[in-house]
Design a protein around this motif. Structure first.
Motif, PDB file in Angstrom:
ATOM      1  N   VAL A 171       0.674  -1.085  -0.038  1.00  0.00           N
ATOM      2  CA  VAL A 171      -0.169   0.007   0.239  1.00  0.00           C
ATOM      3  C   VAL A 171       0.831   1.204  -0.159  1.00  0.00           C
ATOM      4  CG1 VAL A 171      -1.762   1.367   1.222  1.00  0.00           C
ATOM      5  CG2 VAL A 171      -1.782  -1.071   1.250  1.00  0.00           C
ATOM      6  N   ALA A 172       0.773   2.137  -0.932  1.00  0.00           N
ATOM      7  CA  ALA A 172       1.263   3.366  -0.857  1.00  0.00           C
ATOM      8  C   ALA A 172       0.434   4.738  -0.699  1.00  0.00           C
ATOM      9  CB  ALA A 172       2.016   3.296  -2.357  1.00  0.00           C
ATOM     10  N   ILE A 173       1.065   5.505  -0.218  1.00  0.00           N
ATOM     11  CA  ILE A 173       0.350   6.861   0.396  1.00  0.00           C
ATOM     12  C   ILE A 173       1.183   8.082   0.217  1.00  0.00           C
ATOM     13  CG2 ILE A 173      -0.696   7.876   2.450  1.00  0.00           C
ATOM     14  CD1 ILE A 173      -1.262   4.852   3.214  1.00  0.00           C
ATOM     15  N   ALA A 174       0.619   9.060  -0.603  1.00  0.00           N
ATOM     16  CA  ALA A 174       1.115  10.460  -0.409  1.00  0.00           C
ATOM     17  C   ALA A 174       0.209  11.438  -0.835  1.00  0.00           C
ATOM     18  CB  ALA A 174       2.256  10.424  -1.620  1.00  0.00           C
ATOM     19  N   LEU A 175       0.337  12.682  -0.194  1.00  0.00           N
ATOM     20  CA  LEU A 175      -0.556  13.645  -0.817  1.00  0.00           C
ATOM     21  C   LEU A 175      -0.130  13.824  -2.501  1.00  0.00           C
ATOM     22  CD1 LEU A 175       0.270  16.719   1.498  1.00  0.00           C
ATOM     23  CD2 LEU A 175      -1.619  14.883   1.682  1.00  0.00           C
ATOM     24  N   LYS A 176       0.905  13.755  -2.808  1.00  0.00           N
ATOM     25  CA  LYS A 176       1.064  13.900  -4.382  1.00  0.00           C
ATOM     26  C   LYS A 176       0.935  12.375  -5.030  1.00  0.00           C
ATOM     27  CE  LYS A 176       4.927  16.975  -4.014  1.00  0.00           C
ATOM     28  NZ  LYS A 176       6.239  17.262  -4.286  1.00  0.00           N
ATOM     29  N   ASP A 177       0.123  12.379  -6.127  1.00  0.00           N
ATOM     30  CA  ASP A 177      -0.109  11.194  -6.973  1.00  0.00           C
ATOM     31  C   ASP A 177       1.288  10.586  -7.231  1.00  0.00           C
ATOM     32  OD1 ASP A 177       0.808  12.556  -9.219  1.00  0.00           O
ATOM     33  OD2 ASP A 177      -1.310  13.544  -9.233  1.00  0.00           O
ATOM     34  N   ARG A 178       2.353  11.219  -7.765  1.00  0.00           N
ATOM     35  CA  ARG A 178       3.350  10.552  -8.075  1.00  0.00           C
ATOM     36  C   ARG A 178       4.170  10.136  -6.860  1.00  0.00           C
ATOM     37  NH1 ARG A 178       4.121  15.965  -8.992  1.00  0.00           N
ATOM     38  NH2 ARG A 178       5.497  17.247  -7.715  1.00  0.00           N
ATOM     39  N   GLY A 179       3.936  10.475  -5.472  1.00  0.00           N
ATOM     40  CA  GLY A 179       4.713   9.926  -4.502  1.00  0.00           C
ATOM     41  C   GLY A 179       4.016   8.748  -4.133  1.00  0.00           C
ATOM     42  N   ALA A 180       2.719   8.430  -4.822  1.00  0.00           N
ATOM     43  CA  ALA A 180       2.214   7.180  -4.272  1.00  0.00           C
ATOM     44  C   ALA A 180       2.411   6.046  -5.268  1.00  0.00           C
ATOM     45  CB  ALA A 180       0.680   7.416  -3.892  1.00  0.00           C
ATOM     46  N   VAL A 181       2.329   6.656  -6.502  1.00  0.00           N
ATOM     47  CA  VAL A 181       2.051   5.626  -7.723  1.00  0.00           C
ATOM     48  C   VAL A 181       3.350   4.765  -8.071  1.00  0.00           C
ATOM     49  CG1 VAL A 181       1.724   5.510 -10.129  1.00  0.00           C
ATOM     50  CG2 VAL A 181       0.135   6.870  -8.964  1.00  0.00           C
ATOM     51  N   LEU A 182       4.637   5.583  -7.960  1.00  0.00           N
ATOM     52  CA  LEU A 182       5.766   5.294  -8.329  1.00  0.00           C
ATOM     53  C   LEU A 182       6.311   4.187  -7.326  1.00  0.00           C
ATOM     54  CD1 LEU A 182       7.296   8.280 -10.123  1.00  0.00           C
ATOM     55  CD2 LEU A 182       6.209   6.148 -11.248  1.00  0.00           C
ATOM     56  N   PRO A 183       6.343   4.608  -6.138  1.00  0.00           N
ATOM     57  CA  PRO A 183       6.600   3.546  -4.937  1.00  0.00           C
ATOM     58  C   PRO A 183       5.931   2.295  -4.904  1.00  0.00           C
ATOM     59  CG  PRO A 183       6.763   5.833  -4.019  1.00  0.00           C
ATOM     60  CD  PRO A 183       6.054   5.946  -5.282  1.00  0.00           C
ATOM     61  N   GLY A 184       4.667   2.435  -5.138  1.00  0.00           N
ATOM     62  CA  GLY A 184       3.722   1.205  -5.448  1.00  0.00           C
ATOM     63  C   GLY A 184       4.162   0.280  -6.212  1.00  0.00           C
ATOM     64  N   GLY A 185       4.753   0.970  -7.418  1.00  0.00           N
ATOM     65  CA  GLY A 185       5.121  -0.092  -8.475  1.00  0.00           C
ATOM     66  C   GLY A 185       3.897  -0.575  -9.070  1.00  0.00           C
ATOM     67  N   HIS A 186       4.176  -1.645  -9.969  1.00  0.00           N
ATOM     68  CA  HIS A 186       3.251  -1.978 -11.028  1.00  0.00           C
ATOM     69  C   HIS A 186       2.290  -3.093 -10.506  1.00  0.00           C
ATOM     70  CE1 HIS A 186       5.642  -0.549 -14.176  1.00  0.00           C
ATOM     71  NE2 HIS A 186       6.844  -0.863 -13.517  1.00  0.00           N
ATOM     72  N   THR A 187       2.478  -3.421  -9.080  1.00  0.00           N
ATOM     73  CA  THR A 187       1.743  -4.609  -8.715  1.00  0.00           C
ATOM     74  C   THR A 187       0.937  -4.211  -7.277  1.00  0.00           C
ATOM     75  OG1 THR A 187       3.560  -5.663  -7.773  1.00  0.00           O
ATOM     76  CG2 THR A 187       2.925  -6.379  -9.835  1.00  0.00           C
ATOM     77  N   ALA A 188       1.021  -2.974  -6.921  1.00  0.00           N
ATOM     78  CA  ALA A 188       0.351  -2.540  -5.667  1.00  0.00           C
ATOM     79  C   ALA A 188      -0.791  -3.047  -5.457  1.00  0.00           C
ATOM     80  CB  ALA A 188       0.675  -0.958  -5.438  1.00  0.00           C
ATOM     81  N   ASN A 189      -1.276  -3.235  -4.430  1.00  0.00           N
ATOM     82  CA  ASN A 189      -2.487  -3.562  -3.959  1.00  0.00           C
ATOM     83  C   ASN A 189      -3.578  -2.351  -4.008  1.00  0.00           C
ATOM     84  OD1 ASN A 189      -1.098  -5.561  -2.149  1.00  0.00           O
ATOM     85  ND2 ASN A 189      -2.941  -6.583  -2.741  1.00  0.00           N
ATOM     86  N   ALA A 190      -2.882  -1.270  -3.561  1.00  0.00           N
ATOM     87  CA  ALA A 190      -3.373   0.117  -3.557  1.00  0.00           C
ATOM     88  C   ALA A 190      -2.351   1.387  -3.766  1.00  0.00           C
ATOM     89  CB  ALA A 190      -4.318   0.094  -2.416  1.00  0.00           C
ATOM     90  N   ALA A 191      -2.789   2.407  -4.156  1.00  0.00           N
ATOM     91  CA  ALA A 191      -1.965   3.699  -4.068  1.00  0.00           C
ATOM     92  C   ALA A 191      -3.180   4.909  -3.792  1.00  0.00           C
ATOM     93  CB  ALA A 191      -0.981   3.941  -5.491  1.00  0.00           C
ATOM     94  N   TYR A 192      -2.907   5.562  -2.910  1.00  0.00           N
ATOM     95  CA  TYR A 192      -3.665   6.857  -2.431  1.00  0.00           C
ATOM     96  C   TYR A 192      -3.280   8.064  -2.567  1.00  0.00           C
ATOM     97  CZ  TYR A 192      -6.561   2.952  -0.747  1.00  0.00           C
ATOM     98  OH  TYR A 192      -7.134   1.628  -0.658  1.00  0.00           O
ATOM     99  N   TRP A 193      -3.757   9.126  -2.972  1.00  0.00           N
ATOM    100  CA  TRP A 193      -3.426  10.383  -3.073  1.00  0.00           C
ATOM    101  C   TRP A 193      -4.467  11.529  -2.469  1.00  0.00           C
ATOM    102  CZ3 TRP A 193      -2.975   7.047  -6.820  1.00  0.00           C
ATOM    103  CH2 TRP A 193      -3.845   7.248  -7.933  1.00  0.00           C
ATOM    104  N   PHE A 194      -3.994  12.548  -2.247  1.00  0.00           N
ATOM    105  CA  PHE A 194      -5.113  13.509  -1.773  1.00  0.00           C
ATOM    106  C   PHE A 194      -5.409  14.273  -2.565  1.00  0.00           C
ATOM    107  CE2 PHE A 194      -6.099  17.344   0.998  1.00  0.00           C
ATOM    108  CZ  PHE A 194      -6.937  16.667   2.126  1.00  0.00           C
ATOM    109  N   LEU A 195      -6.910  14.518  -2.738  1.00  0.00           N
ATOM    110  CA  LEU A 195      -7.241  15.535  -3.685  1.00  0.00           C
ATOM    111  C   LEU A 195      -7.691  16.805  -2.887  1.00  0.00           C
ATOM    112  CD1 LEU A 195      -8.599  15.986  -6.566  1.00  0.00           C
ATOM    113  CD2 LEU A 195     -10.650  15.216  -5.854  1.00  0.00           C
ATOM    114  N   GLY A 196      -7.086  17.884  -3.222  1.00  0.00           N
ATOM    115  CA  GLY A 196      -7.541  19.288  -2.426  1.00  0.00           C
ATOM    116  C   GLY A 196      -8.603  20.011  -3.001  1.00  0.00           C
ATOM    117  N   GLY A 197      -8.185  21.437  -3.164  1.00  0.00           N
ATOM    118  CA  GLY A 197      -9.588  22.023  -3.787  1.00  0.00           C
ATOM    119  C   GLY A 197     -10.647  22.295  -2.746  1.00  0.00           C
TER     120      GLY A 197
END
Length: 560
Positions: A171-197
């Protein structure tokens, strides 16, 4: 008598020699037994990878006296501190940084050559994590159209999944999408990032799932994020923040609606003018929200509850937002790190209670460092300054038009790289190598650049030290440009307020690297380590295959 004495001496010498050999053999056998009895692998219940966005190494030492005993100090005092840790490539930015930490490779191998870059195949700029093949999960915006498809190799998280037959969770977590997507790799169960606005919630992509799990829905519908919509004042007496500059100065940016960059920052009063929840990212509260969500992820995903190793990748992004906005010498950055220390303490204590003390392994590093604000450095009479991009483009355009009759030779300039139009070069019957060299020599004559390299040099030479080594590790044959420029130390292409990063200079490459927990020997080293060494070190600890593009080496001093 002489012969008897002589014979006795020979016997004694023989005895001692034989005794020495026997002792040596016994010690060798004992050493072999010790080595044989060393564990083939270490099996923590959970690996926690922490990337602190834009963390210079000296933030550890500079704010040390303000840290508590159970955050950064716990990781340093009870873990292993790599004091001379560096990025061995440029550009030193968030996308390449996270990819390099987790792949054990550099952009030359993993392909993430920037946060954004000009794509030579499509003739368009691309974003490192964007993927229109997928849709947002958890919101109706396009903010979740992401995947790791542009990263061309596996990550340590992928290797853990493969090794455990996909039973180990990632599981990968970051405010920034790229900070979660890339560490999670190609097979992550989940990656989450924060939507502001106006949203203020965690989202994902249907690359990973079709719907948010209940624990995420519950988190988003709770009032956890709302509690951070409050004034930001220093957590300690501001007069004790002697390790940073004056609170009111001309080197810091302003939130929209503020007249001075000073504490306290009235977030509720600034809310609507600063994109509402987006404002929280540019405060230490963004890191606290990340910690809240990470703790819920451990509980909601039941990470570290069985004997199959799981992996939680966390990136603390607010340190980067605050650094960009206020600069590395600001009271704001000091307060952000003191608060992050308390968030780390909270996370580690939760891991102790949920996973078990001694049952998890942590590494903490950064995705890049940062420069002190050049305007401030200049006022201290330190050589520094700013690139005038418009002036350079005009001057270079005039040179190219005079030399070749057309400015259409240049297709793009980004990430300190110049991309040329090879079709036009061919149509003009020019030699690409000679064009590269001619333009490189012209750019080198400009005052702001220290070094300039051509793609031909990158492809045909092998550099092992210094700036060219760093530039070459960032050069990807399929994706990088034709000419690569290196600004002088202290020279940046940025606004006159706040700090930035991206260069091959040491203030951008020197970052912390701490290991802590199961399988880690407490200690430290001043020997050079490099960012791609992290993934093979964790792979060696776990006894699993290295990521398939690995160029780094295990840091042997770290491991039991």
């Amino acid at each position: 008598m002489f012969f008897k004495s002589y014979f006795t001496s020979i016997l004694l010498i023989g005895f001692f020699l034989n005794s020495s050999v026997v002792t040596s053999q016994r010690r060798a056998k004992e050493s072999a037994k010790i080595e044989d009895s060393a564990p083939l692998k270490t099996t923590p219940k959970l690996i926690v990878g922490i990337v602190v966005d834009q963390m210079r190494y000296d933030y550890l030492t500079r704010f040390w006296n303000h840290y508590g005993d159970d955050g950064f100090k716990r990781l340093v005092n009870e873990g292993f501190n790599c004091k001379n840790n560096h990025f061995n490539y440029a550009p030193t930015s968030t996308g390449p940084g996270h990819a390099s930490v987790y792949t054990g490779a550099t952009p030359s191998i993993h392909g993430i050559i920037g946060n954004n870059w000009y794509d030579k195949e499509t003739d368009k700029p691309v974003y490192c994590a964007a993927d229109d093949s997928y849709e947002t999960v958890g919101a109706t915006t396009a903010a979740g159209k992401m995947s790791p498809h542009r990263m061309t190799v596996t990550t340590i998280t992928d290797q853990l999944r493969l090794h455990t037959q996909m039973k180990g969770k990632v599981v990968a977590i970051a405010l920034k999408d790229r900070g979660a997507v890339l560490p999670g790799g190609h097979t992550a169960n989940a990656a989450y990032w924060f939507l502001g606005g106006g949203e203020g919630k965690w989202i994902s992509s249907n690359y990973y799932m079709q719907n948010l799990p209940k624990w995420v829905v519950d988190f988003n519908s709770s009032k956890v994020v709302e509690k951070y919509k409050k004034p930001w004042n220093t957590i300690e007496d501001i007069t004790s923040y002697e390790e940073s500059g004056p609170d009111n100065n001309t080197y810091e940016g302003l939130y929209t609606g503020e007249s001075t960059p000073t504490f306290p920052h009235d977030l509720p009063g600034l809310w609507d003018k600063n994109s509402k929840y987006e404002l929280l990212k540019v405060t230490p509260f963004g890191n606290s929200i990340t910690t809240d969500f990470a703790i819920d992820a451990i509980k909601g995903e039941q990470l570290g509850t069985d004997n199959i190793t799981d992996f939680l990748a966390i990136s603390f992004s607010s340190t980067d937002y605050v650094g960009h906005w206020f600069g590395v010498n600001s009271k704001e950055i000091q307060d952000t790190y003191i608060r992050l220390d308390r968030d780390l303490e909270r996370l580690l204590k939760y891991l102790d209670s949920k996973v078990g003390a001694g049952e998890y392994t942590v590494f903490l590093t950064a995705d890049h460092g940062a420069i002190n604000v050049p305007a401030y450095l200049k006022d201290q009479r330190i050589p520094s300054g700013y690139i005038n991009r418009a002036e350079i483009q005009s001057e270079l355009g005039e040179f190219i038009k005079y030399k070749y009759g057309s400015t259409a030779l240049i297709k793009n300039y980004s990430n300190n790289q110049l991309f040329l139009d090879h079709k036009i070069i061919q149509n003009l019957d020019l030699n690409p190598k000679e064009v590269q060299e001619t333009l490189a020599n012209e750019l080198l004559s400009y005052n702001t650049f220290e070094k300039v390299y051509t793609a031909y040099q990158m492809r045909n030479n092998e550099y092992t030290t210094g700036i060219p080594y760093i530039i070459q590790n960032g050069y990807n044959m399929k994706r990088s440009g034709d000419i690569l420029v290196v600004p002088k130390p202290g020279i940046i292409d940025y606004s006159k307020t706040g700090s930035t990063h991206g260069s091959a200079q040491i203030y951008d490459t020197h970052t912390p690297l701490l290991f802590y927990g199961k399988g880690i020997i407490p200690g430290s080293t001043a020997l050079r380590t490099e960012i791609p060494d992290i993934a093979p070190t964790i792979a060696t600890l776990l006894g699993i295959a290295f990521p398939n593009g690995t160029t780094g080496k295990p840091i042997t001093q770290v491991l039991e």
